[in-house]
Design a protein around this motif. Structure first.
Motif, short mmCIF file in Angstrom:
data_model
loop_
_atom_site.label_atom_id
_atom_site.label_comp_id
_atom_site.label_asym_id
_atom_site.label_seq_id
_atom_site.Cartn_x
_atom_site.Cartn_y
_atom_site.Cartn_z
N ASP A 1 -16.71 -6.81 15.57
CA ASP A 1 -16.95 -6.14 14.29
C ASP A 1 -16.26 -4.78 14.27
OD1 ASP A 1 -18.28 -5.83 11.73
OD2 ASP A 1 -19.64 -4.44 12.72
N ALA A 2 -16.38 -4.02 15.35
CA ALA A 2 -15.75 -2.70 15.42
C ALA A 2 -14.22 -2.82 15.40
CB ALA A 2 -16.20 -1.97 16.69
N ALA A 3 -13.68 -3.80 16.12
CA ALA A 3 -12.23 -3.99 16.18
C ALA A 3 -11.68 -4.35 14.80
CB ALA A 3 -11.88 -5.07 17.19
N MET A 4 -12.37 -5.24 14.07
CA MET A 4 -11.88 -5.66 12.76
C MET A 4 -11.99 -4.53 11.74
SD MET A 4 -10.49 -8.55 12.98
CE MET A 4 -10.18 -8.60 11.20
N LYS A 5 -13.03 -3.72 11.82
CA LYS A 5 -13.14 -2.57 10.92
C LYS A 5 -12.03 -1.56 11.21
CE LYS A 5 -18.07 -2.96 9.93
NZ LYS A 5 -19.44 -2.46 10.21
N ASP A 6 -11.71 -1.39 12.47
CA ASP A 6 -10.62 -0.50 12.87
C ASP A 6 -9.29 -1.04 12.36
OD1 ASP A 6 -9.05 1.42 14.08
OD2 ASP A 6 -9.41 0.74 16.13
N LEU A 7 -9.07 -2.35 12.53
CA LEU A 7 -7.83 -2.97 12.06
C LEU A 7 -7.70 -2.80 10.54
CD1 LEU A 7 -5.32 -4.68 12.77
CD2 LEU A 7 -6.71 -6.71 12.29
N ASN A 8 -8.77 -3.03 9.83
CA ASN A 8 -8.75 -2.89 8.38
C ASN A 8 -8.37 -1.46 7.97
OD1 ASN A 8 -9.59 -3.76 5.53
ND2 ASN A 8 -10.95 -2.03 5.90
N ALA A 9 -8.97 -0.48 8.62
CA ALA A 9 -8.69 0.92 8.30
C ALA A 9 -7.23 1.28 8.59
CB ALA A 9 -9.62 1.83 9.09
N ARG A 10 -6.72 0.78 9.71
CA ARG A 10 -5.33 1.08 10.07
C ARG A 10 -4.35 0.47 9.06
NH1 ARG A 10 -4.25 2.15 15.91
NH2 ARG A 10 -6.23 2.70 16.87
N LEU A 11 -4.61 -0.79 8.67
CA LEU A 11 -3.72 -1.46 7.72
C LEU A 11 -3.81 -0.83 6.33
CD1 LEU A 11 -4.25 -5.15 8.88
CD2 LEU A 11 -2.11 -3.85 9.02
N GLU A 12 -5.00 -0.41 5.95
CA GLU A 12 -5.16 0.27 4.67
C GLU A 12 -4.31 1.53 4.61
OE1 GLU A 12 -9.44 -0.62 2.58
OE2 GLU A 12 -9.34 0.96 4.09
N ALA A 13 -4.15 2.20 5.76
CA ALA A 13 -3.37 3.43 5.81
C ALA A 13 -1.87 3.16 5.95
CB ALA A 13 -3.85 4.31 6.96
N SER A 14 -1.49 2.18 6.79
CA SER A 14 -0.08 1.98 7.10
C SER A 14 0.68 1.17 6.06
CB SER A 14 0.06 1.32 8.48
OG SER A 14 -0.59 0.07 8.51
N ILE A 15 0.01 0.25 5.38
CA ILE A 15 0.72 -0.57 4.36
C ILE A 15 1.24 0.32 3.22
CG2 ILE A 15 0.43 -2.37 2.62
CD1 ILE A 15 -1.32 -3.88 4.62
N PRO A 16 0.42 1.19 2.63
CA PRO A 16 0.96 2.09 1.59
C PRO A 16 2.03 3.05 2.12
CG PRO A 16 -1.43 1.98 1.45
CD PRO A 16 -1.05 1.33 2.74
N GLN A 17 1.96 3.36 3.41
CA GLN A 17 2.92 4.30 3.98
C GLN A 17 4.28 3.65 4.23
OE1 GLN A 17 1.65 6.10 7.67
NE2 GLN A 17 3.55 7.24 7.95
N TYR A 18 4.28 2.46 4.84
CA TYR A 18 5.54 1.83 5.24
C TYR A 18 6.04 0.76 4.27
CZ TYR A 18 4.63 4.24 9.61
OH TYR A 18 4.39 5.22 10.54
N LEU A 19 5.17 0.32 3.37
CA LEU A 19 5.60 -0.68 2.37
C LEU A 19 5.39 -0.13 0.96
CD1 LEU A 19 4.07 -3.95 3.89
CD2 LEU A 19 6.42 -3.13 4.09
N ALA A 20 5.49 1.18 0.82
CA ALA A 20 5.17 1.84 -0.45
C ALA A 20 5.89 1.23 -1.66
CB ALA A 20 5.46 3.33 -0.34
N PRO A 21 7.20 0.92 -1.58
CA PRO A 21 7.89 0.38 -2.76
C PRO A 21 7.39 -1.02 -3.16
CG PRO A 21 9.46 1.26 -1.17
CD PRO A 21 8.14 1.18 -0.47
N LEU A 22 6.64 -1.68 -2.26
CA LEU A 22 6.20 -3.05 -2.53
C LEU A 22 4.71 -3.12 -2.84
CD1 LEU A 22 8.22 -4.79 0.31
CD2 LEU A 22 8.65 -4.99 -2.15
N VAL A 23 4.05 -1.98 -2.85
CA VAL A 23 2.60 -1.97 -3.13
C VAL A 23 2.39 -1.64 -4.61
CG1 VAL A 23 0.38 -0.87 -2.60
CG2 VAL A 23 2.04 -1.30 -0.78
N ARG A 24 1.60 -2.45 -5.27
CA ARG A 24 1.35 -2.27 -6.71
C ARG A 24 -0.13 -1.96 -6.98
NH1 ARG A 24 5.72 -1.39 -6.52
NH2 ARG A 24 7.54 -2.39 -7.47
#
Length: 199
Positions: free
Chosen positions: A176-199
């Motif tokens: 549970d802790a690992a998946m919550k951590d993964l979710n938080a990391r992806l929420e932060a990194s996807i807008p950062q590194y895939l910004a032109p593709l996020v709508r």
């Protein structure tokens, strides 16, 4: 003079004895854990027409792999994250979400022998959990593309006198802790590194 017991009475007594032995060996009730899900969170909209979700992890190739001991396997939950959070909203392009690793390993720990072993409670096992996922996305219409890779790890030792239910609770909390951590990391990194593709 005592009468001989009938065959029916004998079978009844035998059945009662067997039931008593079975009751003594009944395993403890397995506890139920809540589902680990991200369906309640808003989707991450990607400007692509197709999203592929896959796994490259092979549990059979890992020594002491114990993902089956978890309430749900780390690999399944890592895949479920993408199904819960990623949404295609474009007319061209593709995103590929891959579970690179979902390694869950039980490592037996060395313990004392002789009189020392009887005098103390020792840690018997260490549970290691490591999940790595990669998201690649591109849209030929806009010419934009990018890649995000995230890894989360957890490790926990357990004492030798821990019950089965207690061990399962440890594994659930780790996952549970690992998946919550993964979710938080992806929420932060996807807008950062895939910004032109996020709508």
């Amino acid at each position: 003079m005592f009468a001989k017991p009938t065959r029916l009475a004998f079978l009844a007594a035998l059945g009662a004895a067997m039931f008593s032995l079975t009751a003594c060996n009944t395993p403890p009730d397995r506890q139920a854990f809540p589902d680990i899900t991200f369906q309640h969170l808003p989707p991450i909209n990607l400007d692509v027409a197709h999203i592929e979700i896959a796994s490259d992890y092979r549990a059979a190739d890992v020594q002491n792999e114990n993902s089956a001991d978890y309430p749900e396997t780390p690999e399944k939950l890592a895949l479920d994250w993408a199904r819960d959070r990623l949404k295609k909203v474009g007319s061209r392009g593709q995103a590929t979400y891959t579970v690179v690793e979902a390694r869950a390993v039980r490592v037996p720990l060395p313990r004392s022998s002789g009189i020392n072993a009887a005098l103390k409670t020792e840690q018997s096992d260490r549970y290691d959990l490591s999940i790595t996922v990669r998201l690649e996305a591109g849209n030929p219409l806009s010419g934009k593309s990018g890649t995000v890779t995230e890894t989360v790890t957890r490790s926990q030792t357990v004492p030798e006198n821990m019950t089965l239910n207690q061990r399962e609770a440890v594994l659930f909390n780790m996952l549970d802790a690992a998946m919550k951590d993964l979710n938080a990391r992806l929420e932060a990194s996807i807008p950062q590194y895939l910004a032109p593709l996020v709508r």
